[in-house]
Write a protein that holds these residues in place. Structure first.
Motif, mmCIF file in Angstrom:
data_model
loop_
_atom_site.group_PDB
_atom_site.id
_atom_site.type_symbol
_atom_site.label_atom_id
_atom_site.label_comp_id
_atom_site.label_asym_id
_atom_site.label_seq_id
_atom_site.Cartn_x
_atom_site.Cartn_y
_atom_site.Cartn_z
ATOM 1 N N PRO A 85 0.784 -1.159 0.082
ATOM 2 C CA PRO A 85 -0.145 0.051 -0.012
ATOM 3 C C PRO A 85 0.893 1.282 0.090
ATOM 4 O O PRO A 85 1.787 1.182 0.495
ATOM 5 C CB PRO A 85 -1.052 -0.104 1.366
ATOM 6 C CG PRO A 85 0.111 -1.000 2.231
ATOM 7 C CD PRO A 85 0.732 -2.117 1.303
ATOM 8 N N ARG A 86 0.539 2.193 -0.650
ATOM 9 C CA ARG A 86 1.300 3.481 -0.681
ATOM 10 C C ARG A 86 0.521 4.640 0.003
ATOM 11 O O ARG A 86 1.299 5.764 0.397
ATOM 12 C CB ARG A 86 1.151 4.145 -2.280
ATOM 13 C CG ARG A 86 1.808 3.024 -3.255
ATOM 14 C CD ARG A 86 3.303 2.451 -2.902
ATOM 15 N NE ARG A 86 4.015 1.441 -3.790
ATOM 16 C CZ ARG A 86 5.140 1.100 -3.439
ATOM 17 N NH1 ARG A 86 5.814 1.597 -2.508
ATOM 18 N NH2 ARG A 86 5.580 0.256 -4.254
ATOM 19 N N GLN A 87 -0.817 4.536 0.207
ATOM 20 C CA GLN A 87 -1.323 5.411 1.121
ATOM 21 C C GLN A 87 -2.473 4.950 1.778
ATOM 22 O O GLN A 87 -2.881 3.620 1.495
ATOM 23 C CB GLN A 87 -2.152 6.540 0.462
ATOM 24 C CG GLN A 87 -3.074 6.185 -0.705
ATOM 25 C CD GLN A 87 -3.485 7.243 -1.798
ATOM 26 O OE1 GLN A 87 -2.912 8.274 -1.548
ATOM 27 N NE2 GLN A 87 -4.355 6.900 -2.664
ATOM 28 N N PRO A 88 -3.214 5.135 3.147
ATOM 29 C CA PRO A 88 -3.843 4.729 4.020
ATOM 30 C C PRO A 88 -5.349 4.118 3.084
ATOM 31 O O PRO A 88 -5.614 2.966 3.584
ATOM 32 C CB PRO A 88 -4.473 5.677 5.077
ATOM 33 C CG PRO A 88 -3.157 6.497 5.081
ATOM 34 C CD PRO A 88 -2.474 6.539 3.845
ATOM 35 N N GLU A 89 -5.595 4.897 2.255
ATOM 36 C CA GLU A 89 -6.882 4.179 1.468
ATOM 37 C C GLU A 89 -6.585 3.057 0.722
ATOM 38 O O GLU A 89 -7.710 2.439 0.472
ATOM 39 C CB GLU A 89 -7.261 5.625 0.492
ATOM 40 C CG GLU A 89 -7.688 6.761 1.039
ATOM 41 C CD GLU A 89 -6.535 7.644 1.298
ATOM 42 O OE1 GLU A 89 -5.423 7.350 1.232
ATOM 43 O OE2 GLU A 89 -6.811 8.834 1.462
ATOM 44 N N ASP A 90 -5.352 2.632 0.483
ATOM 45 C CA ASP A 90 -5.058 1.487 -0.267
ATOM 46 C C ASP A 90 -5.478 0.211 0.507
ATOM 47 O O ASP A 90 -5.521 -0.964 -0.020
ATOM 48 C CB ASP A 90 -3.672 1.480 -0.792
ATOM 49 C CG ASP A 90 -3.022 2.483 -1.674
ATOM 50 O OD1 ASP A 90 -4.137 2.965 -2.263
ATOM 51 O OD2 ASP A 90 -2.104 2.759 -2.175
ATOM 52 N N LEU A 91 -5.723 0.354 1.921
ATOM 53 C CA LEU A 91 -5.853 -0.756 2.441
ATOM 54 C C LEU A 91 -7.108 -1.318 2.483
ATOM 55 O O LEU A 91 -7.483 -2.505 2.799
ATOM 56 C CB LEU A 91 -5.727 -0.283 4.291
ATOM 57 C CG LEU A 91 -4.485 0.136 4.558
ATOM 58 C CD1 LEU A 91 -4.557 0.580 6.066
ATOM 59 C CD2 LEU A 91 -3.314 -0.785 4.411
#
Length: 304
Positions: A179-185
């Motif tokens: 993941p590159r940013q929290p939304e990618d979780l």
């Protein structure tokens, strides 16, 4: 109440067969020695010595009481020696509660080393993620993440700067990407921890002053934090864990970090006890011991 200096004078007089010799030995005047002996006889309501102008000998009562006086003085001397020895060593039984993952995989070898330094100390270790009731359970102190909900408890910091980190095994990242940013979780299998029926499925990350909380989901949840970490090491998904719990896995390459540009949720580690009267020498030494080792782990923390 009998005075210790009177007992010491009585024993010394019996040993030397002379009140004046006992007075010189204890560095008191003959008058003070005579008054002490009279005071002791009055308190015991018994005559301890038969006196004449040329001799001083124990009466039957004196001979009987001498053994008790010697034992009392020796017991006190032994107590003083034990206290003096306690300044260098500690003994007794310490009952300690700790979280399952931290206790089993991090604290346990530390306790082995601590007992090796203090072999007269016994430990009873209770491992559970449920918060121990320090007023009802047979536990002296607890090591816990976060501040205690009960404000009457005393909380002493062990690792105040500890935080959660996001991590997974190299195999998981190789299969599913990083993941590159929290939304990618939202596109990842997140391994969840539950306590008291509540599943911790909202993970928070901060970047500067901006804090972001994301809802996560996955196909596994457990009320034992050690199991969640083991799932992560086995490549089953991402975990959001205390750095202290996973620092050894990260160093060994079993887990790798993600989203290191963000700071995870603060997760201070504290030593908790019901009141400061329980901060005995063993507790204070154990706190210093654990605190130093936590500091060594925090040196490699990704936010450091």
């Amino acid at each position: 109440m009998l005075r210790l200096d009177d007992l010491a004078l009585f024993v010394s007089t019996a040993d030397h067969g002379s009140l004046s010799a006992a007075a010189r030995k204890l560095d008191v005047s003959p008058a003070v020695a005579s008054a002490a002996l009279k005071r002791l006889e009055q308190q015991l309501d018994a005559r301890l010595f038969a006196r004449s102008t040329r001799s001083l000998r124990l009466t039957p009562d004196g001979e009987q009481f001498l053994a008790h006086a010697r034992a009392a003085l020796e017991s006190l001397a032994q107590g003083q020696r034990q206290l003096a020895g306690g300044r260098e060593d500690i003994a007794g039984l310490l009952q300690l509660s700790a979280p399952s993952d931290f206790g089993r995989n991090v604290l346990l070898p530390w306790l082995d080393a601590f007992q090796a330094e203090h072999p007269r100390l016994g430990l009873r270790l209770h491992l559970s993620d449920r918060v121990a009731d320090l007023f009802r359970q047979s536990v002296d102190i607890a090591i816990r993440y976060g501040e205690p909900e009960d404000s009457s408890l005393v909380a002493l910091p062990l690792a105040a700067d500890n935080r959660r980190v996001l991590c997974a095994s190299p195999e998981y990242f190789a299969r599913h990407g990083r993941p590159r940013q929290p939304e990618d979780l939202a596109g990842h299998n997140c391994l969840l921890y539950q306590l008291g029926g509540r599943i911790h499925d909202r993970w928070s990350f901060s970047e500067g002053r901006r804090e972001q909380v994301v809802a996560v989901s996955g196909d596994r949840a457990c009320d034992d934090a050690d199991v969640v970490r083991r799932w992560a090491v086995a490549g089953q998904g991402l975990t959001y864990k205390s750095w202290l719990d996973v620092a050894g896995d990260v160093r060994a390459g079993r887990l790798e970090l993600a989203l290191t540009q963000y700071r995870g949720q603060p997760t201070p580690l504290n030593l908790i006890c019901p009141h400061r009267a329980q901060l005995s020498k063993p507790v204070r030494l154990l706190r210093e011991f654990v605190q130093a080792r936590c500091a060594a782990l925090l040196v490699d923390a990704p936010w450091g």
